[in-house]
Motif scaffolding. Sequence first.
Motif: not given
Length: 234
Positions: A164-192
């Motif tokens: 799995a991936d952590r939000l903080a780590a992926l936020t840093g990775a996206l900034a590092g590749i020149g596609a910084p995070l603009q929005a994020w969502y949770g999926v399957r909050v109650f139905t997992d």
Amino acid sequence: MVARQLDEQIAGRFPVGQRLRVLDVGMGQGTQALRLARLGHQVTGVEREPTMIAAARQALAGEPEGIRERVRIVEGDGRDTGVHFLPGSFDVVLCHGVLMYLAEPDALLAGLARMLAPGGLLSLLVRNADALAMRPGLSGDWAAALESFDTVSYRNRLGLDVRADRLAALTGALAGIGAPLQAWYGVRVFTDTAADDAGPPADLETLLAVEERAGRTDPYRAVAALLHLCGVRG
């Protein structure tokens, strides 16, 4: 949920009616690719699993000619996009449910970012490492829940050991590749924890409304099973 969130991001970043060039890496059976082609976009899907390619081709064969001609399927690995496509060739790049199968996803992410035209949208769907204890905890598997707090590894419903991936780590990775995070969502909050073979409930629209609201609202989205991250190429 992912389709709704993706459409929201596309609508907010591109002119209405613009036919976008879409790359779907790890397209699976082609669910998102076909949906976007039906909306008028030109879609290229990349997939390496023969069974998934066969399923996607079968689904595509049942579509009208106008839709079929808007979809191209490339047999390959998401890490070799540079072999098949020129940099900046796409307005939207999807990579949904792929990163969990890679021990080191950085090279893939960098390659995906290179495929984006300036202002292009990168859509990632990943397992949420910050919420790995939720599923076993809600199922009463306390030992597994305790182990999940300090790891990014887990066994999925197919019986495969993945990560799995952590939000903080992926936020840093996206900034590092020149596609910084603009929005994020949770999926399957109650139905997992719903059974894989469970049919749709009678109040499906209400359920979807709840999941959609939770997926964009703190603190609920932070404990979703999946994270949908959207970065934009600078």
